[in-house]
Write an enzyme that holds these catalytic residues in place. Structure first.
Site, PDB file in Angstrom:
ATOM      1  N   LYS A 271       0.666 -38.155 -26.156  1.00  0.00           N
ATOM      2  CA  LYS A 271       2.045 -37.466 -26.465  1.00  0.00           C
ATOM      3  C   LYS A 271       3.292 -38.314 -25.596  1.00  0.00           C
ATOM      4  O   LYS A 271       2.992 -38.822 -24.319  1.00  0.00           O
ATOM      5  CB  LYS A 271       1.827 -36.110 -25.626  1.00  0.00           C
ATOM      6  CG  LYS A 271       2.768 -35.177 -26.206  1.00  0.00           C
ATOM      7  CD  LYS A 271       2.480 -33.460 -25.834  1.00  0.00           C
ATOM      8  CE  LYS A 271       3.940 -32.744 -26.217  1.00  0.00           C
ATOM      9  NZ  LYS A 271       3.305 -31.309 -25.965  1.00  0.00           N
ATOM     10  N   GLU A 357      -2.048 -15.383 -27.611  1.00  0.00           N
ATOM     11  CA  GLU A 357      -1.481 -14.229 -26.825  1.00  0.00           C
ATOM     12  C   GLU A 357      -2.464 -12.732 -26.859  1.00  0.00           C
ATOM     13  O   GLU A 357      -2.366 -12.044 -26.085  1.00  0.00           O
ATOM     14  CB  GLU A 357      -0.267 -14.004 -27.801  1.00  0.00           C
ATOM     15  CG  GLU A 357       0.807 -15.196 -27.581  1.00  0.00           C
ATOM     16  CD  GLU A 357       0.351 -16.228 -28.426  1.00  0.00           C
ATOM     17  OE1 GLU A 357       1.264 -17.068 -28.231  1.00  0.00           O
ATOM     18  OE2 GLU A 357      -0.507 -16.347 -29.187  1.00  0.00           O
ATOM     19  N   ARG A 385       2.677 -11.646 -31.799  1.00  0.00           N
ATOM     20  CA  ARG A 385       1.433 -11.972 -32.264  1.00  0.00           C
ATOM     21  C   ARG A 385       0.496 -10.973 -31.670  1.00  0.00           C
ATOM     22  O   ARG A 385      -0.768 -11.011 -32.167  1.00  0.00           O
ATOM     23  CB  ARG A 385       0.934 -13.446 -31.695  1.00  0.00           C
ATOM     24  CG  ARG A 385       2.052 -14.329 -32.697  1.00  0.00           C
ATOM     25  CD  ARG A 385       1.933 -15.872 -32.122  1.00  0.00           C
ATOM     26  NE  ARG A 385       0.623 -16.337 -32.050  1.00  0.00           N
ATOM     27  CZ  ARG A 385       0.208 -17.314 -32.741  1.00  0.00           C
ATOM     28  NH1 ARG A 385       1.301 -17.699 -33.609  1.00  0.00           N
ATOM     29  NH2 ARG A 385      -0.792 -17.902 -32.612  1.00  0.00           N
TER      30      ARG A 385
END
Length: 612
Positions: A271, A357, A385
């Site tokens: 990344k 979540e 969610r």
């Protein structure tokens, strides 16, 4: 040098030599760093997938194959290769190019989602509806740990299909990846001998020899080790390979291109690759950035003496934890919620569950059952969610959990999938739950202190904003749920909550309007004593709410009006449920959708002038 802005469609990639492909990758990285430094956006994730995306478009045919980006913000390279480099100057601006996959922008944008973990299920549906097309999913190591991704793997793995799932393993979602699955990936990617051997095989031997070796490995592997996690789901697993080595990735994709069974390719990428400050970032600071100076990595604009609500809440929690024990739980929002210092100071009290979540909500319920305090911090758009878990496992059971709902209201550049306009409707229909929104940071602290003193699940919503700090925050201040009149007036009553309250107060004062402004910091329960007082003014009422108009405070006020037989007219100013709010700077979005100061004034005057 390749002129990226001249690209019309991805077919040009197939005509490049390997040397030209490497030059293309270098030019894309230079372009991304230069452009995102001017507009802001998601930087690190896109720098990491350059070779992977170029290799995909070199090997596959986007006129026949469908590529699904699990997290839409990692699609910048895809946008460049599909002819949108010229639009990057408008990235995330109102009326400009979205920072996510957008089906209205390009026929090559297949799966439109700002959230994670949905593409494997989507690929299943796409395959069932048109088996002639091949689906290729790009999903991150953090995203694949979500339950929805597991459900998709479980279903897709038992189909006879040629779907390819590419696991982009960069050890980070927004922050560092967490959980047992991330440790599994660490073990897989950490054996340098194995990765080196695979690279040597890829480079030195023809595809048919490598394929034979792969099949031989699968046939004898069970004798010496457990089955691979993904092979248990029915996928032919390849990896891990270095996804930033272009030639390796191309050879691998060419080798599995004609597979008839579902394949999972495990690619390890870096990344932020190509920009040293992003490469060295271990906390996610360069995941999403404001415009910045390339040489220093620092933001171009530093707002002095301002603090974000996220940072203020984090500072409060640090102070509170020094006096009182409680848990802080967040689903992969450690960096976004500014919780690094809390996590460092109180590691036994901080839990980042990753992009999960639903798990975060149910685990919080388990903690609350043992009478331990827990603060669950989520972005508004991600809290949705966990709707069923919050409803059934928390609200129905009346468990004391303190929800910090960050990014409520208009969020700006992240756009339609991230606007915090829908969570209020969700919370308002739930039993036992208290729903609040403070007008400023001091009141935010006051409501958190109140939340610790009461026995119910309680929601504290706050925006993606910064506030000028012209005084010290009193971390001991406790705020009750009573509504307050913050500006007296006799011709009209304006009711609101959140930072719009102070905006409305200023608008009324600046225009010398005889208007009463009420801070309705408690949205549920309603302060009926104050509401009686307001109705007894016998003047019109306007309710301003930065949410969709379904399940609002306005509707609660209308119900009470009918119940009590009051005669005052009640008006609403909010967003209709069918309105999809585009991306753009917050003020630009306000101007476009009727939430600017001038729009507020126009709404007030349209009723006020009738009373004059």
């Amino acid at each position: 040098m390749i002129d990226l802005e001249s690209i019309k469609d991805p077919s040009f990639v197939k005509n490049l030599t390997k040397k030209e492909l490497l030059e293309l990758c270098q030019e894309i990285r230079r372009f991304l760093i230069e452009n995102v430094s001017k507009t802001g956006g998601h930087l690190s994730s896109n720098l990491g997938v350059v070779e992977l995306t170029v290799a995909l478009y070199y090997v596959f045919d986007l006129e026949k194959d469908e590529i699904l980006f699990d997290v839409g913000h990692q699609s910048y390279v895809h946008k460049i290769l599909t002819g949108r480099a010229k639009d990057f100057k408008t990235l995330r601006q109102y009326g400009g190019m979205s920072g996510y996959i957008s089906r209205s922008e390009s026929k090559y944008d297949i799966w439109e989602s700002g959230h994670s973990s949905t593409t494997i299920s989507a690929a299943s549906g796409l395959h069932l509806s048109d088996p002639s097309k091949r689906q290729i999913v790009i999903i991150g190591d953090s995203s694949i740990s979500n339950g929805v991704a597991f459900e998709g793997l479980n279903y897709l793995g038992q189909l006879k299909n040629n779907t390819i799932v590419i696991l982009n393993d960069n050890k980070m979602g927004i922050s560092q990846s967490v959980g047992a699955l991330s440790k599994t990936f660490l073990r897989l990617r950490s054996t340098k001998f194995v990765r080196g051997t695979k690279y040597f095989m890829q480079k030195r031997f023809p595809n048919f020899i490598v394929k034979i070796g792969h099949k031989l490995k699968k046939s004898i592997k069970g004798l010496v080790q457990k089955d691979n996690f993904f092979e248990d789901f029915g996928f032919d697993y390849y990896g891990p390979y270095d996804g930033n080595k272009l030639n390796t990735t191309i050879r691998l994709l060419e080798r599995i291109k004609d597979n008839k069974d579902p394949v999972l390719i495990h690619l390890v990428t870096k990344k932020g690759l190509g920009y040293d400050k992003a490469e060295d970032d271990t906390i996610g600071a360069f995941h999403g950035v404001e415009p910045f100076n390339i040489e220093t990595g620092k933001p171009l604009v530093v707002e002095k003496n301002k603090i974000s609500y996220s940072q203020a809440v984090a500072n409060y929690l640090i102070k509170k934890r020094s006096e009182h024990e409680f848990f802080v739980i967040t689903p992969a929002m450690k960096t976004g919620a500014k919780l690094e210092e809390f996590a460092n100071n109180y590691p036994d009290s901080f839990i980042d569950v990753g992009i999960q979540e639903e798990h975060a909500a149910v685990m919080s319920a388990g903690i609350a059952l043992h009478k331990k305090d827990v603060v669950l911090l989520m972005y508004s758009t991600f809290a949705q969610r966990a709707f069923d878990e919050i409803l059934n496992d928390i609200a129905r059971s009346d468990l004391k959990i303190i929800f910090g709902i960050d990014r409520s209201g208009i969020v700006g550049e992240d756009g339609v999938t991230h606007q915090g306009l829908y969570d209020l409707s969700m919370f308002m229909l739930m039993p036992n739950i208290v729903v609040t929104q403070p007008k400023d940071i001091q009141e935010t602290v006051g409501l958190f202190n109140y939340a610790f003193t009461q026995p119910h699940p309680i929601v504290i919503r706050y925006p993606k904003e910064k506030e000028l700090l012209d005084r010290d925050i009193d971390f001991n201040y406790i705020c009750n749920l009573n509504w307050t009149i913050i500006n007296d007036g006799n011709k009209l009553s304006v009711i609101s909550y959140g930072t719009d309250v102070e905006r409305l107060k200023k608008i009324v004062k600046d225009n010398n309007l005889d208007v009463c402004v009420i801070n309705a910091r408690s949205i549920k329960p309603v302060d009926y004593n104050m509401l009686d007082k307001i109705f007894n003014f016998k003047t019109p009422i306007i309710v301003f709410e930065q949410v969709i108009s379904s399940g609002t405070l306005y509707q609660k006020i209308l119900e009470y009006k009918e119940l009590k037989g009051y005669t005052s007219k009640v008006y609403s100013h909010s967003f209709t449920p069918d309105t999809l709010i585009s991306h753009g700077k917050r003020d630009d979005v306000f101007n476009a959708y009727g939430f600017s100061d001038s729009s507020f004034l126009e709404k007030i005057r349209s009723i006020y002038d009738k009373e004059s």
